[in-house]
Structures are given as C-alpha cells and as structure tokens.
Scaffold this motif. Structure first.
Motif, PDB file in Angstrom:
ATOM      1  N   LEU A  24     -66.914  33.746  17.578  1.00  0.00           N
ATOM      2  CA  LEU A  24     -67.043  32.353  17.973  1.00  0.00           C
ATOM      3  C   LEU A  24     -66.871  32.206  19.482  1.00  0.00           C
ATOM      4  O   LEU A  24     -66.086  32.910  20.102  1.00  0.00           O
ATOM      5  CB  LEU A  24     -65.967  31.515  17.294  1.00  0.00           C
ATOM      6  CG  LEU A  24     -66.110  31.282  15.796  1.00  0.00           C
ATOM      7  CD1 LEU A  24     -64.857  30.632  15.259  1.00  0.00           C
ATOM      8  CD2 LEU A  24     -67.304  30.406  15.514  1.00  0.00           C
ATOM      9  N   TYR A  74     -62.659  22.783  15.107  1.00  0.00           N
ATOM     10  CA  TYR A  74     -61.301  23.187  14.782  1.00  0.00           C
ATOM     11  C   TYR A  74     -60.358  22.198  15.453  1.00  0.00           C
ATOM     12  O   TYR A  74     -60.714  21.537  16.424  1.00  0.00           O
ATOM     13  CB  TYR A  74     -60.988  24.580  15.336  1.00  0.00           C
ATOM     14  CG  TYR A  74     -61.650  25.725  14.630  1.00  0.00           C
ATOM     15  CD1 TYR A  74     -62.967  26.083  14.919  1.00  0.00           C
ATOM     16  CD2 TYR A  74     -60.961  26.470  13.682  1.00  0.00           C
ATOM     17  CE1 TYR A  74     -63.574  27.150  14.272  1.00  0.00           C
ATOM     18  CE2 TYR A  74     -61.552  27.533  13.028  1.00  0.00           C
ATOM     19  CZ  TYR A  74     -62.857  27.866  13.333  1.00  0.00           C
ATOM     20  OH  TYR A  74     -63.454  28.918  12.690  1.00  0.00           O
ATOM     21  N   PHE A  91     -65.720  29.271  22.031  1.00  0.00           N
ATOM     22  CA  PHE A  91     -65.036  27.990  22.003  1.00  0.00           C
ATOM     23  C   PHE A  91     -65.266  27.197  23.277  1.00  0.00           C
ATOM     24  O   PHE A  91     -65.371  27.756  24.373  1.00  0.00           O
ATOM     25  CB  PHE A  91     -63.526  28.196  21.852  1.00  0.00           C
ATOM     26  CG  PHE A  91     -63.099  28.537  20.461  1.00  0.00           C
ATOM     27  CD1 PHE A  91     -63.138  29.836  20.007  1.00  0.00           C
ATOM     28  CD2 PHE A  91     -62.647  27.544  19.601  1.00  0.00           C
ATOM     29  CE1 PHE A  91     -62.735  30.148  18.715  1.00  0.00           C
ATOM     30  CE2 PHE A  91     -62.243  27.855  18.312  1.00  0.00           C
ATOM     31  CZ  PHE A  91     -62.293  29.148  17.872  1.00  0.00           C
ATOM     32  N   GLY A  92     -65.279  25.888  23.128  1.00  0.00           N
ATOM     33  CA  GLY A  92     -65.179  24.998  24.273  1.00  0.00           C
ATOM     34  C   GLY A  92     -63.727  24.874  24.706  1.00  0.00           C
ATOM     35  O   GLY A  92     -62.822  25.419  24.061  1.00  0.00           O
ATOM     36  N   ASN A  93     -63.498  24.134  25.770  1.00  0.00           N
ATOM     37  CA  ASN A  93     -62.143  23.965  26.282  1.00  0.00           C
ATOM     38  C   ASN A  93     -61.356  22.879  25.555  1.00  0.00           C
ATOM     39  O   ASN A  93     -60.193  22.654  25.858  1.00  0.00           O
ATOM     40  CB  ASN A  93     -62.148  23.684  27.777  1.00  0.00           C
ATOM     41  CG  ASN A  93     -62.218  24.967  28.584  1.00  0.00           C
ATOM     42  OD1 ASN A  93     -61.839  26.030  28.098  1.00  0.00           O
ATOM     43  ND2 ASN A  93     -62.706  24.878  29.793  1.00  0.00           N
ATOM     44  N   PHE A 102     -61.279  21.510  19.067  1.00  0.00           N
ATOM     45  CA  PHE A 102     -62.139  22.518  19.663  1.00  0.00           C
ATOM     46  C   PHE A 102     -63.455  22.603  18.913  1.00  0.00           C
ATOM     47  O   PHE A 102     -63.487  22.656  17.691  1.00  0.00           O
ATOM     48  CB  PHE A 102     -61.481  23.900  19.632  1.00  0.00           C
ATOM     49  CG  PHE A 102     -60.266  24.009  20.486  1.00  0.00           C
ATOM     50  CD1 PHE A 102     -59.002  24.025  19.930  1.00  0.00           C
ATOM     51  CD2 PHE A 102     -60.387  24.108  21.866  1.00  0.00           C
ATOM     52  CE1 PHE A 102     -57.873  24.141  20.728  1.00  0.00           C
ATOM     53  CE2 PHE A 102     -59.264  24.214  22.669  1.00  0.00           C
ATOM     54  CZ  PHE A 102     -58.007  24.222  22.099  1.00  0.00           C
TER      55      PHE A 102
END
Lengths: 112, 113
Positions: free
Chosen positions: B102, B35, B104-106, B91
C-alpha cells in the motif's frame, strides 16, 4: 481474529546502539510489510518480505521474514536520531490478500 | 515519485455535521482504501474499493460512512453525522494490484468537537 504482535512497544536508546524489534503472529502471511510513521504523517513503506527466511537490507536496517512466514524482525545497526519513529508491521493473510493485518507498532526514540 | 495526496490536512467539525475527506490516489492504481488511526491506537481498516464498488468493509464502516470515486482521480470518504469518537487520523491508501504494498497519503486529522 488474526493478530500481529509487535515488541517491544516502546524503545528508547542512545545513538550508535543496535536494536531489534519483532513482529509475531500465529497466522501465516503471504507477505509482510514494514512501515515507518512519523507524528502527523502517514505510514511510509520500508520493505516487503515475501519468501520464508528472506532477508532484506535497507542501509542500516535488516529485515527478516521467518521460515514459516508467521513472524518478522527488523534490526537497526548503529541507530541515529533520524531513525526515531513508529515502526509498524502489516501482513497480508495467506487466505485473504485484500486486507492488511496491522501490528500496534514499536515506538523508537534514538537519543543523541 | 507519484504519491497519494489527501486534503484537508486537518478538519475540525462539530458533532452531527457532515464531513468529506478527499484523496487523490496514484494514477495507475486500481485498489483504494480508507484507514483510520485513533491517537495511540492501531491503524484500523475501514473500507476497500475496486472497480467502482466497495469490495470489503469493516464493522466500523457503518451507515454513517460512504465512499465515492466521483471522477477518474478523486476518492472520497463521507461521514454523514460525525460523532466525538470519529476523531482520528484518516488515511487513504492505494495500490496497483492485490498483493502489492500500500501507498499511504499523509492523512487528514479529523477533530470532532
């Protein structure tokens, strides 16, 4: 186009106040997720609601999924400065479970 | 708790250069996503990846973009020739199955100058 509208877009309140933010759509969702995002970081999942009318509590946060699964609300009781952040709702469309539909978010500032 | 990790956290590049954004999804997850979020705007879906192939992509994900899972752990997003408007937070996210939330990473903040 599937849309998720969040309101209000911005909210600035004093510590200790209660607030409610809304997530509305004309589409039906199989599930809806609430995320909180802090500046410079990725969204962090708070809760997933699946059943129409479902209410979930996470400490001072209460999440409700509308009976028709088209809308949701997040209520925060006795807000604290640590609640400051961007609150995003995202829905999995009933006809397409692979893609999340995102709202623009409600930016909350809780002042001490 | 396992988490999605992304590197680098910030990437600055000149217009026209290629960049590769890296992600390590949670190990038992099967669905992977990219994203992006332009400052002050919505989170926008770019692409989903399952079973070593793209399962869905948005209109943003044009020929300049590609994704790869080169080994059992990494998931990369390549932008071949960056444009100014590619500047955004990117992301990576993963989940174990369809319908699951989901993770998410940072994010990687990409700045194209």
């Amino acid at each position: 186009t599937q849309l998720l509208e969040q309101s209000p877009q911005f909210l600035s309140i004093q510590e200790g106040e209660n607030l409610t933010v809304y997530c509305n759509s004309s589409s039906v969702f199989s599930s809806l997720q609430w995320y909180r995002q802090e500046p410079g970081e990725g969204p962090v999942l708070l809760v997933t609601v699946v059943t129409g009318g479902e209410v979930k509590k996470l400490k001072r946060l209460t999440f409700q999924f509308g009976d028709a699964r088209k809308d949701s609300s997040l209520h925060i009781t006795a807000a604290q400065p640590g609640d400051t952040g961007l609150y995003l709702c995202a829905g999995l469309h009933a006809g397409n479970n692979r893609k999340l539909i995102w709202g623009l978010g409600t930016s909350l500032a809780v002042n001490p | 708790e396992p988490e999605v990790t992304q590197t680098p956290s910030h990437q600055v590049t000149q217009m026209g250069q290629e960049v590769i954004l890296r992600c390590v999804p949670i190990s038992n997850h099967l669905y992977f996503y990219w994203y992006r979020q332009i400052l002050g705007q919505k989170v926008e879906f770019l692409v989903s990846f399952y079973n070593n192939e793209i399962s869905e992509k948005s209109e943003i994900f044009d020929d300049q973009f590609s994704v790869e899972r080169p080994d059992g752990s990494n998931f990369t997003l390549k932008i071949r020739s960056t444009k100014l408007e590619d500047s955004a937070m990117y992301f990576c996210a993963s989940r174990p199955g369809t319908g699951s939330p989901l993770h998410f990473g940072n994010g990687t903040r990409l700045t194209v100058t």
